[in-house]
Design a protein around this motif. Sequence first.
Motif, PDB file in Angstrom:
ATOM      1  N   ILE A   1       0.882  -1.159   0.000  1.00  0.00           N
ATOM      2  CA  ILE A   1       0.000   0.000   0.000  1.00  0.00           C
ATOM      3  C   ILE A   1       0.921   1.210   0.000  1.00  0.00           C
ATOM      4  O   ILE A   1       1.491   1.579   1.025  1.00  0.00           O
ATOM      5  CB  ILE A   1      -0.954  -0.020   1.197  1.00  0.00           C
TER       6      ILE A   1
ATOM      7  N   SER B   1      -2.003   6.011   1.353  1.00  0.00           N
ATOM      8  CA  SER B   1      -3.400   6.030   1.800  1.00  0.00           C
ATOM      9  C   SER B   1      -3.632   7.350   2.492  1.00  0.00           C
ATOM     10  O   SER B   1      -2.802   7.792   3.293  1.00  0.00           O
ATOM     11  CB  SER B   1      -3.713   4.857   2.734  1.00  0.00           C
TER      12      SER B   1
ATOM     13  N   TYR C   1     -11.363   9.610   0.364  1.00  0.00           N
ATOM     14  CA  TYR C   1     -10.437   8.562   0.804  1.00  0.00           C
ATOM     15  C   TYR C   1      -9.712   7.994  -0.415  1.00  0.00           C
ATOM     16  O   TYR C   1     -10.321   7.772  -1.465  1.00  0.00           O
ATOM     17  CB  TYR C   1     -11.196   7.440   1.520  1.00  0.00           C
TER      18      TYR C   1
ATOM     19  N   VAL D   1      -6.565   5.128  -1.661  1.00  0.00           N
ATOM     20  CA  VAL D   1      -5.645   4.027  -1.369  1.00  0.00           C
ATOM     21  C   VAL D   1      -4.930   3.650  -2.665  1.00  0.00           C
ATOM     22  O   VAL D   1      -5.578   3.368  -3.683  1.00  0.00           O
ATOM     23  CB  VAL D   1      -6.388   2.798  -0.806  1.00  0.00           C
TER      24      VAL D   1
ATOM     25  N   THR E   1     -13.160  -3.371   1.466  1.00  0.00           N
ATOM     26  CA  THR E   1     -13.332  -2.388   2.532  1.00  0.00           C
ATOM     27  C   THR E   1     -14.784  -2.421   2.995  1.00  0.00           C
ATOM     28  O   THR E   1     -15.705  -2.570   2.191  1.00  0.00           O
ATOM     29  CB  THR E   1     -12.936  -0.969   2.084  1.00  0.00           C
TER      30      THR E   1
ATOM     31  N   ALA F   1      -9.187  -0.684   4.929  1.00  0.00           N
ATOM     32  CA  ALA F   1      -9.067  -1.275   3.601  1.00  0.00           C
ATOM     33  C   ALA F   1      -8.057  -2.411   3.659  1.00  0.00           C
ATOM     34  O   ALA F   1      -6.993  -2.279   4.287  1.00  0.00           O
ATOM     35  CB  ALA F   1      -8.620  -0.231   2.589  1.00  0.00           C
TER      36      ALA F   1
ATOM     37  N   CYS G   1      -4.718  -1.002   5.787  1.00  0.00           N
ATOM     38  CA  CYS G   1      -4.395   0.403   6.029  1.00  0.00           C
ATOM     39  C   CYS G   1      -5.580   1.060   6.727  1.00  0.00           C
ATOM     40  O   CYS G   1      -6.603   0.419   6.954  1.00  0.00           O
ATOM     41  CB  CYS G   1      -4.078   1.135   4.724  1.00  0.00           C
ATOM     42  N   CYS G   2      -5.433   2.308   7.024  1.00  0.00           N
ATOM     43  CA  CYS G   2      -6.511   3.093   7.636  1.00  0.00           C
ATOM     44  C   CYS G   2      -6.899   2.535   9.003  1.00  0.00           C
ATOM     45  O   CYS G   2      -8.047   2.146   9.237  1.00  0.00           O
ATOM     46  CB  CYS G   2      -7.741   3.148   6.722  1.00  0.00           C
TER      47      CYS G   2
END
Length: 367
Positions: free
Chosen positions: A182, A185, A212, A214, A243, A324, A349-350
């Motif tokens: 990733i 993000s 958002y 990614v 997600t 995600a 991530c996130c």
Amino acid sequence: MLHPSVTIANSVATVLTKGAERELQPGETVRAGEEIQFHVAVENPAGGGDWTAPSNDGAASDKRLTFTAGLSELLDDTVLVSGVRQGTIPRGYCGPTGWDSNYCKPVDSLVGGVARHTFPLEAGATHYFNYRVRVTNNFVVGNQQLGHEVIVAGEPGNGATGVEARTAFDHTVAVLHPDVRISDSSASVISGGPERRLQVGEKVRAGEEIHYYVAVTNPEGGGDWTAPTGDGMASDTRLTFTTDLSGMLDDAVLISGVRQSTQGRGRCEATKWDTYYCLPVDSLVGSAAKHTFPLAAGATHMFNYRVKVKNDFTVGDQRLLNEAIVSGTPATVRPRSRCARRSTIRLKCCTPVSRSRAPRSRRLRVT
């Protein structure tokens, strides 16, 4: 009394894909997905006799040459493209990097991985043979060796002993597995003034629109994440992006769905998208989004979604929580045991943050 002879005037393997054509050197490795053309030029040196097909009047007896190529070791790691071909006209018709089906025709037989062709050849003339393969990404099936031998043989007769010429190709397949990162993000406020990138835990206000983003990258130098092909060249090793937006949609409204593309430069990047290039993901059911996609080495795939924050604070929990996940199973590897083993890559991530301590501020945390 002139007897015919035979030599291999030229034999070359050429990579036709992934950039400019390049001639392979002996022992050089190739990659999954590459297309390779093998070329063999068979010559009857000038000044000798002819290799002849039999004639009805008896003037010429059958003294033809036979071309034989055992391709079994080659084909356990590759898929044959358009068979094995032959002709007497070079310059792109039956040359090292191209063929024209009007002039470069199939050989007599290709059975069980063995190609054969019997042909006459006058003194001073040359006959050309070509075959193309695409390298597969299933490393368990074959031995990653593309070595094979071509033999051309004939019986001159009239007291002369049989003659033959040989050439061999020796190339290996690099066992390269894909990876995934990733690479970026972010969450950015894109309403009410200049765009600003939000920091983890930063608060946002009701009515603000948040984008958002990614970015998923397959690092350069490894293998490709591939979609399956009907010819068996590539097995299904695609990545999957998922997600769950439920942690956001109790406090926000989704705008234009969840979108994805390989196009950058404002077409599917952070804070911007072009609906012609940045297309909806495969599925968005309820709050769950999912997209399965191939990704070549060195390439990046981008995902975007936007929400607008509600002002009804009794409905949600005043947190914009979202995670995600990108996961994939690379092509099979050859373990020490006979059982196939697959490895799975899973990235997230996130990361969610804690609930805001000040809900009266009518602001929400974002991650």
